[in-house]
Design a protein around this motif. Structure first.
Motif, PDB file in Angstrom:
ATOM      1  N   GLN A  16       0.829  -1.194   0.000  1.00  9.23           N
ATOM      2  CA  GLN A  16       0.000   0.000   0.000  1.00  9.23           C
ATOM      3  C   GLN A  16       0.878   1.266   0.000  1.00  9.23           C
ATOM      4  O   GLN A  16       2.091   1.205   0.166  1.00  9.23           O
ATOM      5  CB  GLN A  16      -0.911   0.008   1.224  1.00  9.23           C
ATOM      6  CG  GLN A  16      -1.851  -1.185   1.307  1.00  9.23           C
ATOM      7  CD  GLN A  16      -2.832  -1.232   0.142  1.00  9.23           C
ATOM      8  OE1 GLN A  16      -3.463  -0.231  -0.180  1.00  9.23           O
ATOM      9  NE2 GLN A  16      -2.959  -2.397  -0.474  1.00  9.23           N
ATOM     10  N   LYS A  17       0.209   2.405  -0.143  1.00  2.63           N
ATOM     11  CA  LYS A  17       0.924   3.688  -0.093  1.00  2.63           C
ATOM     12  C   LYS A  17       1.107   4.166   1.350  1.00  2.63           C
ATOM     13  O   LYS A  17       1.251   5.352   1.606  1.00  2.63           O
ATOM     14  CB  LYS A  17       0.195   4.744  -0.921  1.00  2.63           C
ATOM     15  CG  LYS A  17       0.258   4.481  -2.426  1.00  2.63           C
ATOM     16  CD  LYS A  17      -0.359   5.620  -3.214  1.00  2.63           C
ATOM     17  CE  LYS A  17      -1.865   5.620  -3.083  1.00  2.63           C
ATOM     18  NZ  LYS A  17      -2.491   6.675  -3.923  1.00  2.63           N
ATOM     19  N   CYS A 148       7.067   0.371   1.600  1.00  3.41           N
ATOM     20  CA  CYS A 148       5.980   1.262   1.234  1.00  3.41           C
ATOM     21  C   CYS A 148       6.012   1.478  -0.272  1.00  3.41           C
ATOM     22  O   CYS A 148       7.081   1.481  -0.886  1.00  3.41           O
ATOM     23  CB  CYS A 148       6.138   2.606   1.961  1.00  3.41           C
ATOM     24  SG  CYS A 148       4.728   3.726   1.827  1.00  3.41           S
ATOM     25  N   MET A 149       4.840   1.661  -0.870  1.00  9.68           N
ATOM     26  CA  MET A 149       4.777   2.023  -2.277  1.00  9.68           C
ATOM     27  C   MET A 149       5.036   3.522  -2.410  1.00  9.68           C
ATOM     28  O   MET A 149       4.363   4.338  -1.773  1.00  9.68           O
ATOM     29  CB  MET A 149       3.412   1.682  -2.858  1.00  9.68           C
ATOM     30  CG  MET A 149       3.260   2.044  -4.335  1.00  9.68           C
ATOM     31  SD  MET A 149       4.249   0.947  -5.399  1.00  9.68           S
ATOM     32  CE  MET A 149       3.180  -0.515  -5.416  1.00  9.68           C
ATOM     33  N   HIS A 150       6.027   3.871  -3.215  1.00 11.87           N
ATOM     34  CA  HIS A 150       6.314   5.280  -3.506  1.00 11.87           C
ATOM     35  C   HIS A 150       5.830   5.586  -4.915  1.00 11.87           C
ATOM     36  O   HIS A 150       6.147   4.857  -5.857  1.00 11.87           O
ATOM     37  CB  HIS A 150       7.818   5.545  -3.401  1.00 11.87           C
ATOM     38  CG  HIS A 150       8.216   6.908  -3.879  1.00 11.87           C
ATOM     39  ND1 HIS A 150       7.999   8.041  -3.143  1.00 11.87           N
ATOM     40  CD2 HIS A 150       8.798   7.320  -5.049  1.00 11.87           C
ATOM     41  CE1 HIS A 150       8.431   9.095  -3.821  1.00 11.87           C
ATOM     42  NE2 HIS A 150       8.923   8.683  -4.968  1.00 11.87           N
ATOM     43  N   ILE A 151       5.062   6.652  -5.049  1.00 12.09           N
ATOM     44  CA  ILE A 151       4.602   7.083  -6.371  1.00 12.09           C
ATOM     45  C   ILE A 151       5.173   8.466  -6.646  1.00 12.09           C
ATOM     46  O   ILE A 151       4.945   9.405  -5.884  1.00 12.09           O
ATOM     47  CB  ILE A 151       3.073   7.101  -6.453  1.00 12.09           C
ATOM     48  CG1 ILE A 151       2.524   5.683  -6.234  1.00 12.09           C
ATOM     49  CG2 ILE A 151       2.618   7.629  -7.814  1.00 12.09           C
ATOM     50  CD1 ILE A 151       1.013   5.582  -6.270  1.00 12.09           C
ATOM     51  N   THR A 160       8.798   9.412   1.485  1.00 11.67           N
ATOM     52  CA  THR A 160       8.308   8.059   1.753  1.00 11.67           C
ATOM     53  C   THR A 160       9.173   7.369   2.795  1.00 11.67           C
ATOM     54  O   THR A 160       8.668   6.698   3.706  1.00 11.67           O
ATOM     55  CB  THR A 160       8.276   7.238   0.454  1.00 11.67           C
ATOM     56  OG1 THR A 160       7.372   7.854  -0.470  1.00 11.67           O
ATOM     57  CG2 THR A 160       7.834   5.813   0.705  1.00 11.67           C
ATOM     58  N   LYS A 199       5.845   4.007 -10.108  1.00 11.12           N
ATOM     59  CA  LYS A 199       5.617   3.227  -8.895  1.00 11.12           C
ATOM     60  C   LYS A 199       6.897   2.479  -8.516  1.00 11.12           C
ATOM     61  O   LYS A 199       7.436   1.730  -9.336  1.00 11.12           O
ATOM     62  CB  LYS A 199       4.473   2.233  -9.103  1.00 11.12           C
ATOM     63  CG  LYS A 199       3.119   2.882  -9.296  1.00 11.12           C
ATOM     64  CD  LYS A 199       2.036   1.829  -9.431  1.00 11.12           C
ATOM     65  CE  LYS A 199       0.665   2.469  -9.565  1.00 11.12           C
ATOM     66  NZ  LYS A 199      -0.407   1.445  -9.691  1.00 11.12           N
TER      67      LYS A 199
END
Length: 211
Positions: A16-17, A148-151, A160, A199
Motif C-alpha cells: 500500500q501507499k 511502502c509504495m512510492h509514487i 516516503t 511506482k
C-alpha cells in the motif's frame, strides 16, 4: 498463463501507499554490481540493465533450446530491483548520485541454478556479441523489513522513507549495514512512465528494538 510473481506475491511487490512490515524470504537473483550516477547516458548503471535483461530473457526462453531446465514452468520476468548505498554517508544523499554504489538485480524462479545462469551468460554472449561476464548468480536473505509504495520521482523518495522510519520507531530500529541495504523495486518503466506516476517499492531492513 505464465506465472507472474507480482500478482502471486502481492505482499512483496504491491504494498500500500502506507508503510507496512514484511518478512521477506531468501531469494535468488541475477545481479550486476557497479557505482556512479544511474541517470548518466551510456553509464555503467544503464549498461547493467541491458546485461540483466539479456540473461533474464535467455533463461526464460531456454524452453526453446537444448538447455532444458529441470522443473521449468513459464513465467513473467520479474521487475528490475536495486540495492543502493553510499560509502561514509548515513541514509541516502540524492544530491550526490555520483557516489552511489548499487547491485542491480532481477529475481530468479527457484528452479534456476547457478549453472543455468552460467549457461545463459554464454548463450547470450554468443547471440548478442556482448560481454555478459559481469552478471552473477546472487543469493540474498532480506528478512524483516519495512516497506511502502512510492509514487513519483525517485528524488522524492525521502518523504516516503521518512514515513517508513516514523512508522517503525516505537517497536523497531533500522538495520541497514554491509549485508542489508536500501532496496528499491521498479514497477514502472522509467523510459515510458512520467516521473509523477512512477511506482517504486521502497524497502528498508529492520530489527526489533530489544534485539
Amino acid at each position: 498463463m505464465p506465472f507472474d510473481y507480482k500478482k502471486e506475491y502481492k505482499e512483496f511487490y504491491m504494498p500500500q501507499k502506507k508503510p507496512s512490515i514484511v518478512e521477506v524470504p531468501p531469494m535468488n537473483y541475477i545481479a550486476v554490481r557497479g557505482k556512479g550516477d544511474p541517470n548518466k547516458e551510456d553509464g555503467e548503471y544503464k549498461q547493467s540493465i541491458t546485461l540483466l535483461y539479456g540473461v533474464a530473457y535467455t533463461l526464460k526462453m531456454s524452453k526453446k533450446t537444448d538447455h532444458q531446465i529441470e522443473g521449468y514452468f513459464d513465467y513473467v520476468v520479474p521487475p528490475l530491483e536495486g540495492f543502493w548505498w553510499q560509502e561514509n554517508i548515513k541514509g541516502m544523499d540524492y544530491n550526490k548520485k555520483d557516489q552511489l554504489q548499487w547491485i542491480s538485480v532481477i529475481r530468479l524462479p527457484d528452479f534456476i541454478t547457478k549453472e543455468d545462469v552460467e549457461w545463459a551468460k554464454e548463450s547470450a554472449t554468443k547471440k548478442k556479441k556482448m560481454d555478459f561476464s559481469k552478471v552473477e548468480f546472487f543469493h540474498y536473505e532480506e528478512g524483516l523489513c519495512v516497506q511502502c509504495m512510492h509514487i513519483g520521482s525517485y528524488d522524492d523518495e525521502v518523504a516516503t522513507v521518512s514515513l517508513m522510519h516514523e512508522f517503525i520507531k516505537d517497536e523497531y530500529v533500522l538495520d541497514i549495514n554491509d549485508q542489508r541495504r536500501h532496496h528499491e523495486i521498479y514497477l514502472s518503466d522509467a523510459r515510458r512512465v512520467a516521473e509523477e506516476k512512477r511506482k517504486t517499492v521502497v524497502r528498508h531492513p529492520i530489527k526489533k528494538l530489544d534485539q
